[in-house]
Design an enzyme around this catalytic site. Structure first.
Site, PDB file in Angstrom:
ATOM      1  CG  HIS A   1      -1.976  -0.936   0.853  1.00  0.00           C
ATOM      2  ND1 HIS A   1      -2.876  -1.206   2.057  1.00  0.00           N
ATOM      3  CD2 HIS A   1      -2.830  -1.384   0.211  1.00  0.00           C
ATOM      4  CE1 HIS A   1      -3.766  -2.073   1.736  1.00  0.00           C
ATOM      5  NE2 HIS A   1      -3.779  -2.115   0.466  1.00  0.00           N
TER       6      HIS A   1
ATOM      7  CG  HIS B   1      -9.571  -7.080  -4.146  1.00  0.00           C
ATOM      8  ND1 HIS B   1     -10.340  -5.969  -4.161  1.00  0.00           N
ATOM      9  CD2 HIS B   1      -8.568  -6.984  -3.077  1.00  0.00           C
ATOM     10  CE1 HIS B   1      -9.673  -5.188  -3.551  1.00  0.00           C
ATOM     11  NE2 HIS B   1      -8.806  -5.748  -2.893  1.00  0.00           N
TER      12      HIS B   1
ATOM     13  CD  GLU C   1      -5.786  -3.131  -2.703  1.00  0.00           C
ATOM     14  OE1 GLU C   1      -6.127  -4.014  -2.090  1.00  0.00           O
ATOM     15  OE2 GLU C   1      -4.931  -2.098  -2.293  1.00  0.00           O
TER      16      GLU C   1
ATOM     17  CG  ASP D   1      -2.531  -6.730  -3.958  1.00  0.00           C
ATOM     18  OD1 ASP D   1      -3.576  -6.027  -4.368  1.00  0.00           O
ATOM     19  OD2 ASP D   1      -2.758  -7.369  -2.723  1.00  0.00           O
TER      20      ASP D   1
ATOM     21  CG  HIS E   1      -9.255  -4.038   1.885  1.00  0.00           C
ATOM     22  ND1 HIS E   1      -8.366  -3.159   1.949  1.00  0.00           N
ATOM     23  CD2 HIS E   1      -8.894  -5.193   0.976  1.00  0.00           C
ATOM     24  CE1 HIS E   1      -7.658  -3.549   0.757  1.00  0.00           C
ATOM     25  NE2 HIS E   1      -7.770  -4.253   0.179  1.00  0.00           N
TER      26      HIS E   1
ATOM     27  CG  ASP F   1      -6.996  -8.568   0.199  1.00  0.00           C
ATOM     28  OD1 ASP F   1      -5.896  -9.190  -0.296  1.00  0.00           O
ATOM     29  OD2 ASP F   1      -7.535  -7.574  -0.440  1.00  0.00           O
TER      30      ASP F   1
ATOM     31  CE1 TYR G   1      -3.176  -8.848   4.149  1.00  0.00           C
ATOM     32  CE2 TYR G   1      -5.239  -9.190   4.850  1.00  0.00           C
ATOM     33  CZ  TYR G   1      -4.655  -9.041   3.918  1.00  0.00           C
ATOM     34  OH  TYR G   1      -5.105  -8.904   2.688  1.00  0.00           O
TER      35      TYR G   1
ATOM     36  CG  HIS H   1      -2.007 -11.034   0.276  1.00  0.00           C
ATOM     37  ND1 HIS H   1      -1.143 -10.565  -0.608  1.00  0.00           N
ATOM     38  CD2 HIS H   1      -2.941 -10.297   0.339  1.00  0.00           C
ATOM     39  CE1 HIS H   1      -1.628  -9.303  -1.422  1.00  0.00           C
ATOM     40  NE2 HIS H   1      -2.752  -9.304  -0.710  1.00  0.00           N
TER      41      HIS H   1
END
Ligand code: FEO
Length: 395
Positions: free
Chosen positions: A23, A79, A81, A83, A147, A166, A194, A227
């Site tokens: 992030h 997701h 995002e 990553d 999230h 996540d 996390y 992750h």
């Protein structure tokens, strides 16, 4: 060599041993991390998620070694995002018509980040499913705000795998892949860090989502997050921990966090620690210098604490800028069920303690009036007030 998760499901992600922050620089990585993507080879071939943009070439090359890309029937984007979606641009150059299953908000977010590419999006919502052959199917579960608004999990029947994205993840590089193979201290520390730094702001939604998932009565043999380690040994243990953490969690611990200009505020911090250790020997005390120690690690300790003491000297009618920025991050994590107190030195105007009290209240803490405010260096007279403050805070 295939990295098998179970039967016809394999791991095709990227282990990021050298990653130091995530992030941007907002999340510290101490033990590496991974972006987990998964390949399902049933009658249908399905790719679950991709990896971060810097690794997109490696990702596509590695995937080609596993499978002829043209065999991929569809992609699930849990997701948006980057990553997890960051390799789509490279992958879709090779297989531009391949359907992408995702939520409506995920499509918007992917198009927002990479531009409209006329990719073949199939929008899904909770309860929608798709057959993948051999009597198995994928069921989609929206994970809104866990999230990001677009977040989703995918459940695979037959093998009973929850691809949770996540949720339940850790920024932790585990070449051995599975939770039972990982170093348990690191695994649980990274899982908690996390949760605290990424998911705690949405803790009420975590509780609701856990109840919703339990209500679906789907047997879960494996939780495969995006992750860190895959939970195959008693996967529900991380779900139970999330339920505990999301419910105003605390241990018998106190955290003291401060910054200091000429060591006066530091002296108060350490004296407070001494007093707590003497009066409450069963209570764990942690002391951190906000400027010198990692903020994500400090926040993890605050999360475990029942009380927080924050110290800053007064500087130009304010608190130190290091403490001010740190307080913004503290507020954003939305901790609950914690008491707090303030302390600090000053030379003339002396606003810091009052400002800290206001900022702590604004961050959701139950702030006591008792404080330690010391003109110039702290004296015995200042120290004599500490036991009363500590008692008020911990009684
Ligand atoms: Fe791991 Fe929200 O991305």
């Amino acid at each position: 060599m295939k990295k098998l998760v179970k039967n016809n499901v394999s791991w095709v992600g990227y282990i990021d041993w050298e990653l130091e922050t995530f992030h941007g620089d907002d999340y510290s990585i101490m033990n590496g991390s991974s972006q987990n993507a998964y390949l399902i080879e049933e009658e249908k071939t399905v790719l679950i998620d991709t990896v971060w943009i810097p690794h997109r070439d490696d990702f596509v090359e590695n995937l080609k070694r596993e499978i002829d890309l043209k065999k991929i029937d569809f992609i699930v984007a849990n997701h948006a995002e980057c990553d997890h979606s960051g390799s789509l641009t490279e992958l879709m150059k090779e297989i531009p018509d391949t359907p992408i299953y995702c939520t409506a908000l995920c499509q918007k977010s992917i198009e927002g980040q990479y531009g409209k590419q006329n990719w073949n999006f199939h929008i899904v919502k909770t309860g929608d499913s798709v057959d993948i052959g051999n009597g198995k199917k994928l069921i989609f579960i929206e994970m809104k705000m866990l999230h990001w608004p677009d977040s989703m999990a995918t459940y695979m029947t037959g093998d009973n795998i929850l691809f949770s994205n996540d949720a339940f993840g850790q920024h932790y590089a585990v070449a051995e892949m599975f939770n039972d193979m990982a170093d348990q201290c690191l695994l649980w520390h990274e899982a908690l860090k996390y949760f605290v730094n990424i998911l705690n702001p949405f803790a009420p939604l975590v509780s609701k989502k856990i109840e919703e998932i339990k209500g679906l009565k789907l047997p879960i043999d494996i939780i495969a997050p995006s992750h860190g380690a895959i939970w195959r040994d008693n996967p529900m243990q991380i779900v139970e921990k999330y339920a505990e953490w999301a419910d105003a969690y605390q241990e018998n611990q106190v955290t003291i966090a401060y910054d200091t200009m000429w060591e006066g505020t530091a002296k108060i911090a350490h004296k407070i620690s001494d007093v707590i250790q003497q009066k409450y020997p069963d209570t764990v005390v942690k002391v951190f210098n906000i400027s010198k120690q990692d903020k994500n690690e400090i926040m993890t300790e605050i999360f475990k604490s029942k009380a927080l003491l924050v110290g800053s000297p007064t500087c130009v009618n304010d608190i130190l800028s290091s403490v001010s920025g740190w307080m913004s991050f503290l507020k954003s994590l939305r901790f609950k069920n914690k008491k707090a107190a303030a302390f600090g030195c000053y030379g003339w105007s002396g606003e810091s303690v009052k400002i800290l009290q206001e900022r702590l209240k604004d961050a959701g803490f139950d702030v006591i009036e008792e404080n330690i405010k010391s003109l110039w260096n702290p004296t015995e007279e200042n120290f004599e007030k500490i036991p009363e403050m500590v008692e008020k805070l911990l009684s």
